[in-house]
Design a protein around this motif. Structure first.
Motif, PDB file in Angstrom:
ATOM      1  N   MET A   1       0.953  -1.008   0.034  1.00 41.57           N
ATOM      2  CA  MET A   1       0.087   0.038   0.083  1.00 41.57           C
ATOM      3  C   MET A   1       0.832   1.160   0.036  1.00 41.57           C
ATOM      4  SD  MET A   1      -2.942  -1.036   2.957  1.00 41.57           S
ATOM      5  CE  MET A   1      -3.757  -2.596   2.558  1.00 41.57           C
ATOM      6  N   HIS A   2       0.237   2.198  -0.853  1.00 38.46           N
ATOM      7  CA  HIS A   2       1.245   3.255  -0.729  1.00 38.46           C
ATOM      8  C   HIS A   2       0.168   4.404  -0.798  1.00 38.46           C
ATOM      9  CE1 HIS A   2       4.330   6.491  -1.812  1.00 38.46           C
ATOM     10  NE2 HIS A   2       3.874   6.589  -2.950  1.00 38.46           N
ATOM     11  N   GLU A   3       0.036   5.230   0.339  1.00 39.70           N
ATOM     12  CA  GLU A   3      -0.944   6.269   0.595  1.00 39.70           C
ATOM     13  C   GLU A   3      -0.427   7.648   0.169  1.00 39.70           C
ATOM     14  OE1 GLU A   3      -2.109   8.706   4.446  1.00 39.70           O
ATOM     15  OE2 GLU A   3      -2.833   6.485   4.667  1.00 39.70           O
ATOM     16  N   GLN A   4      -1.325   8.118  -0.665  1.00 42.44           N
ATOM     17  CA  GLN A   4      -0.911   9.516  -1.412  1.00 42.44           C
ATOM     18  C   GLN A   4      -2.306  10.655  -0.821  1.00 42.44           C
ATOM     19  OE1 GLN A   4       0.474   9.971  -5.185  1.00 42.44           O
ATOM     20  NE2 GLN A   4       2.159   8.448  -5.071  1.00 42.44           N
ATOM     21  N   LEU A   5      -1.773  11.815  -0.885  1.00 39.11           N
ATOM     22  CA  LEU A   5      -2.772  12.841  -0.657  1.00 39.11           C
ATOM     23  C   LEU A   5      -2.761  13.945  -1.546  1.00 39.11           C
ATOM     24  CD1 LEU A   5      -4.872  14.086   1.631  1.00 39.11           C
ATOM     25  CD2 LEU A   5      -2.852  14.955   2.680  1.00 39.11           C
ATOM     26  N   ARG A   6      -3.737  14.287  -1.868  1.00 37.53           N
ATOM     27  CA  ARG A   6      -4.014  15.592  -2.989  1.00 37.53           C
ATOM     28  C   ARG A   6      -4.896  16.439  -2.336  1.00 37.53           C
ATOM     29  NH1 ARG A   6      -5.343  14.197  -9.113  1.00 37.53           N
ATOM     30  NH2 ARG A   6      -5.074  16.447  -9.017  1.00 37.53           N
ATOM     31  N   GLN A   7      -4.372  17.684  -2.140  1.00 29.90           N
ATOM     32  CA  GLN A   7      -5.228  18.605  -1.425  1.00 29.90           C
ATOM     33  C   GLN A   7      -5.583  19.904  -2.350  1.00 29.90           C
ATOM     34  OE1 GLN A   7      -2.461  18.835   1.971  1.00 29.90           O
ATOM     35  NE2 GLN A   7      -4.352  18.965   3.154  1.00 29.90           N
ATOM     36  N   ASP A   8      -6.457  20.791  -2.132  1.00 28.03           N
ATOM     37  CA  ASP A   8      -6.877  21.918  -2.924  1.00 28.03           C
ATOM     38  C   ASP A   8      -7.655  22.731  -1.943  1.00 28.03           C
ATOM     39  OD1 ASP A   8      -9.582  21.102  -2.861  1.00 28.03           O
ATOM     40  OD2 ASP A   8      -9.432  20.444  -4.985  1.00 28.03           O
ATOM     41  N   ALA A   9      -8.092  23.841  -2.179  1.00 29.23           N
ATOM     42  CA  ALA A   9      -8.774  24.960  -1.460  1.00 29.23           C
ATOM     43  C   ALA A   9     -10.043  24.297  -0.725  1.00 29.23           C
ATOM     44  CB  ALA A   9      -8.851  26.068  -2.206  1.00 29.23           C
ATOM     45  N   LYS A  10     -10.754  23.418  -1.493  1.00 27.68           N
ATOM     46  CA  LYS A  10     -11.915  22.679  -1.003  1.00 27.68           C
ATOM     47  C   LYS A  10     -12.039  21.558  -0.340  1.00 27.68           C
ATOM     48  CE  LYS A  10     -14.422  25.171  -4.959  1.00 27.68           C
ATOM     49  NZ  LYS A  10     -15.326  25.033  -6.258  1.00 27.68           N
ATOM     50  N   GLY A  11     -10.869  20.947  -0.212  1.00 27.44           N
ATOM     51  CA  GLY A  11     -10.651  19.701   0.216  1.00 27.44           C
ATOM     52  C   GLY A  11      -9.601  18.798  -0.334  1.00 27.44           C
ATOM     53  N   ALA A  12      -9.686  17.515   0.203  1.00 23.37           N
ATOM     54  CA  ALA A  12      -8.517  16.597  -0.199  1.00 23.37           C
ATOM     55  C   ALA A  12      -9.020  15.177  -0.517  1.00 23.37           C
ATOM     56  CB  ALA A  12      -7.902  16.468   1.069  1.00 23.37           C
ATOM     57  N   ILE A  13      -8.231  14.498  -1.298  1.00 21.36           N
ATOM     58  CA  ILE A  13      -8.395  13.166  -1.691  1.00 21.36           C
ATOM     59  C   ILE A  13      -7.259  12.451  -1.182  1.00 21.36           C
ATOM     60  CG2 ILE A  13      -8.759  11.558  -3.690  1.00 21.36           C
ATOM     61  CD1 ILE A  13      -9.602  13.763  -5.389  1.00 21.36           C
ATOM     62  N   LEU A  14      -7.477  11.175  -0.505  1.00 22.67           N
ATOM     63  CA  LEU A  14      -6.693  10.176  -0.107  1.00 22.67           C
ATOM     64  C   LEU A  14      -6.749   9.146  -0.932  1.00 22.67           C
ATOM     65  CD1 LEU A  14      -4.676   9.799   2.169  1.00 22.67           C
ATOM     66  CD2 LEU A  14      -6.377   8.810   3.674  1.00 22.67           C
ATOM     67  N   PHE A  15      -5.615   8.272  -1.173  1.00 20.31           N
ATOM     68  CA  PHE A  15      -5.869   7.449  -2.031  1.00 20.31           C
ATOM     69  C   PHE A  15      -4.658   6.261  -2.129  1.00 20.31           C
ATOM     70  CE2 PHE A  15      -3.738  10.445  -4.761  1.00 20.31           C
ATOM     71  CZ  PHE A  15      -2.835   9.623  -5.860  1.00 20.31           C
ATOM     72  N   ASP A  16      -4.811   5.115  -2.490  1.00 16.74           N
ATOM     73  CA  ASP A  16      -3.794   4.152  -2.579  1.00 16.74           C
ATOM     74  C   ASP A  16      -3.274   4.025  -3.972  1.00 16.74           C
ATOM     75  OD1 ASP A  16      -2.138   1.735  -2.308  1.00 16.74           O
ATOM     76  OD2 ASP A  16      -3.478   0.405  -1.421  1.00 16.74           O
ATOM     77  N   ALA A  17      -1.918   4.374  -4.094  1.00 16.69           N
ATOM     78  CA  ALA A  17      -1.308   4.564  -5.452  1.00 16.69           C
ATOM     79  C   ALA A  17      -1.066   3.390  -5.918  1.00 16.69           C
ATOM     80  CB  ALA A  17      -0.085   5.177  -5.178  1.00 16.69           C
ATOM     81  N   THR A  18      -1.025   2.061  -5.118  1.00 13.48           N
ATOM     82  CA  THR A  18      -0.807   0.856  -5.602  1.00 13.48           C
ATOM     83  C   THR A  18      -1.896   0.252  -6.323  1.00 13.48           C
ATOM     84  OG1 THR A  18      -1.395  -0.216  -3.628  1.00 13.48           O
ATOM     85  CG2 THR A  18       0.983   0.111  -3.914  1.00 13.48           C
ATOM     86  N   VAL A  19      -3.191   0.650  -6.098  1.00 15.74           N
ATOM     87  CA  VAL A  19      -4.335   0.277  -6.570  1.00 15.74           C
ATOM     88  C   VAL A  19      -4.738   1.133  -7.966  1.00 15.74           C
ATOM     89  CG1 VAL A  19      -7.002  -0.085  -6.377  1.00 15.74           C
ATOM     90  CG2 VAL A  19      -5.408  -0.476  -4.483  1.00 15.74           C
ATOM     91  N   SER A  20      -4.694   2.530  -7.981  1.00 21.01           N
ATOM     92  CA  SER A  20      -4.558   3.412  -8.917  1.00 21.01           C
ATOM     93  C   SER A  20      -3.524   4.470  -8.778  1.00 21.01           C
ATOM     94  CB  SER A  20      -5.875   3.949  -8.876  1.00 21.01           C
ATOM     95  OG  SER A  20      -6.008   4.832  -9.944  1.00 21.01           O
ATOM     96  N   PRO A  21      -2.727   4.542  -9.661  1.00 16.31           N
ATOM     97  CA  PRO A  21      -1.768   5.924  -9.447  1.00 16.31           C
ATOM     98  C   PRO A  21      -2.090   7.117  -9.490  1.00 16.31           C
ATOM     99  CG  PRO A  21      -1.522   4.851 -11.624  1.00 16.31           C
ATOM    100  CD  PRO A  21      -2.671   3.945 -10.973  1.00 16.31           C
ATOM    101  N   GLN A  22      -3.586   7.297 -10.112  1.00 16.15           N
ATOM    102  CA  GLN A  22      -4.179   8.761 -10.089  1.00 16.15           C
ATOM    103  C   GLN A  22      -5.480   8.653  -9.868  1.00 16.15           C
ATOM    104  OE1 GLN A  22      -3.136  12.062  -9.733  1.00 16.15           O
ATOM    105  NE2 GLN A  22      -1.699  11.502 -11.362  1.00 16.15           N
ATOM    106  N   VAL A  23      -5.725   9.520  -8.891  1.00 15.92           N
ATOM    107  CA  VAL A  23      -7.240   9.504  -8.540  1.00 15.92           C
ATOM    108  C   VAL A  23      -7.560  11.211  -8.432  1.00 15.92           C
ATOM    109  CG1 VAL A  23      -9.166   9.193  -6.933  1.00 15.92           C
ATOM    110  CG2 VAL A  23      -7.502   7.343  -7.315  1.00 15.92           C
ATOM    111  N   ASP A  24      -8.630  11.553  -9.123  1.00 15.26           N
ATOM    112  CA  ASP A  24      -8.998  12.992  -9.114  1.00 15.26           C
ATOM    113  C   ASP A  24     -10.292  13.087  -8.621  1.00 15.26           C
ATOM    114  OD1 ASP A  24     -10.794  12.752 -11.279  1.00 15.26           O
ATOM    115  OD2 ASP A  24      -8.971  13.169 -12.869  1.00 15.26           O
ATOM    116  N   GLY A  25     -10.923  14.355  -8.583  1.00 13.06           N
ATOM    117  CA  GLY A  25     -12.253  14.550  -7.997  1.00 13.06           C
ATOM    118  C   GLY A  25     -13.158  14.138  -8.871  1.00 13.06           C
ATOM    119  N   ALA A  26     -13.005  14.044 -10.225  1.00 13.22           N
ATOM    120  CA  ALA A  26     -14.295  13.379 -10.889  1.00 13.22           C
ATOM    121  C   ALA A  26     -14.418  11.948 -10.561  1.00 13.22           C
ATOM    122  CB  ALA A  26     -13.840  13.311 -12.515  1.00 13.22           C
TER     123      ALA A  26
END
Length: 241
Positions: A1-26
């Motif tokens: 498991m490789h936890e990654q965090l993406r943040q912006d002014a409205k919130g954040a996304i936490l995802f497992d990069a071993t499952v999907s290397p990229q996850v966005d708000g869509a």
């Protein structure tokens, strides 16, 4: 498991990069998947969940909603007390912890929150477990027999041995599949210090759930003999293993 965090002014996304290397708000937008023809719905939870076909495979998108009387006032809003205390981030990390313990839970993909003033809204994405039925559906089909009851007890014991407390242990959250049994919906669940009191309260909650969905239609005595005693036998055997 490789936890990654993406943040912006409205919130954040936490995802497992071993499952999907990229996850966005869509990924958390039901309309996005509908427009791509990659959306279906299924019953379950408060208002159901969305099944989405993603680059990480078929997943379940669950939006957090309140239940009970407070739902009429707050709907899907929760009071903001910090990112690590959001419902979605806490369940994401608990699912990760249980996966490391090799407990039968869905593979978590991503979690998000979106802030609005003093409140936030949240979502969680998990990989979908194929060919499953809830224990509730098994009861409706008269499939809850002595053998399955024993397996349910053993399932619950595996989590209790790992000190995992399920906040809403009921027949809707036990999934039965050809590959085995799973527990789902760990919103508000947590790891707790081992104690007989909360373990027995958890089991009694499951018992009440089985009564509510009609598993004791032949009476409590028959239910105890054919369902609850085998369930507790499976539980105690696994706890002492």
């Amino acid at each position: 498991m490789h936890e990654q965090l993406r943040q912006d002014a409205k919130g954040a996304i936490l995802f497992d990069a071993t499952v999907s290397p990229q996850v966005d708000g869509a990924w958390f937008d039901v309309e996005h998947w509908r427009q791509q023809g990659a959306l279906s719905t299924q019953p379950g939870g408060r208002g159901g969940v969305a099944v989405i076909r993603t680059p990480a495979g078929e997943c379940v998108l669950r939006h957090y909603r309140r239940g009970g009387m407070v739902a009429s006032l707050m709907g899907d809003r929760y009071l903001w007390t910090g990112a690590d205390r959001t419902r979605s981030f806490r369940e994401f990390r608990l699912l990760q912890a249980m996966a490391r313990l090799q407990l039968p839970v869905p593979q978590v993909v991503a979690a998000c929150y979106r802030r609005s003033g003093p409140y936030y809204r949240a979502d969680l994405i998990m990989q979908r477990l194929p060919e499953t039925q809830t224990l509730t559906q098994c009861v409706a089909q008269n499939r809850l027999d002595t053998e399955l009851a024993d397996e349910v007890g053993a399932l619950v014991a595996r989590f209790h041995r790992a000190a995992v407390w399920h906040a809403d242990l009921n027949a809707h959250n036990v999934l039965v599949a050809p590959s085995g049994l799973y527990l789902v919906d760990f919103d508000r669940g947590r790891l707790r210090a081992p104690a007989l009191s909360w373990r027995m309260a958890n089991l009694q909650r499951l018992r009440r759930s089985l009564f509510k969905i009609g598993a004791a239609v032949q009476g409590e005595t028959v239910f105890d003999q054919t369902i609850w005693t085998p369930l507790m036998h499976g539980y105690e055997r696994t706890m002492s293993a």
